[in-house]
Design a protein around this motif. Structure first.
Motif: not given
Length: 168
Positions: A110-113, A147-154
């Motif tokens: 969702i954040l990537g979109i 979006f970058l935070a979501s990648i770090d979260l993953w």
């Protein structure tokens, strides 16, 4: 000291994965960023419906905020952004209360979109309108950081979703 017997509630809580400290910090930061994005887009939405142009230090806000791209499907672009930021805020809250691999991936998607949408809006400002709105740029930057935070979260939680014995 006498301990309480296990209850259904206690046993269910132990089945939910505990977020690592880093993931907890990341989601807290994400909540703050989503709230700031909501405020930014909310301010632009209020000014839109007030038929006002907010003060602008970079000189292009009026051109951007009154362009044909400032309204999509009859709804101000800023209101779409406000709804998007609100959705992200509540999705991160949901995630914090019940983290799953699927929710981690969905949040990142969702954040990537949203990030791709922000790139599109930035393109319109730079190459079509040839004017920039500082409030829009702030919103787009917040979406990038989310979006970058979501990648770090993953990355910080992927070990939770691995079967026991598998290394990453």
């Amino acid at each position: 000291k006498k301990s309480n017997p296990p209850t259904m509630m206690n046993s269910n809580l132990s089945l939910m994965p505990q977020l690592p400290r880093r993931a907890s910090i990341i989601t807290t930061v994400m909540l703050v960023l989503a709230f700031l994005a909501f405020l930014d887009a909310g301010y632009l939405t209020i000014t839109h419906y007030s038929n006002a142009i907010p003060p602008c230090t970079i000189g292009g806000c009026e051109k951007v905020l009154t362009s044909a791209y400032s309204v999509v499907l009859g709804i101000p672009t800023s209101l779409w952004g406000m709804l998007y930021a609100l959705m992200i805020f509540f999705f991160v809250l949901l995630y914090r209360n019940n983290p799953t691999r699927k929710r981690t991936m969905l949040l990142m998607q969702i954040l990537g979109i949203g990030f791709l949408g922000s790139l599109g809006l930035l393109y319109l400002q730079a190459f079509v309108l040839q004017a920039f709105c500082q409030y829009c740029i702030v919103f787009e930057a917040l979406i990038l950081v989310l979006f970058l935070a979501s990648i770090d979260l993953w990355r910080s939680t992927r070990a939770l979703w691995q079967p026991p014995g598998n290394s990453i």
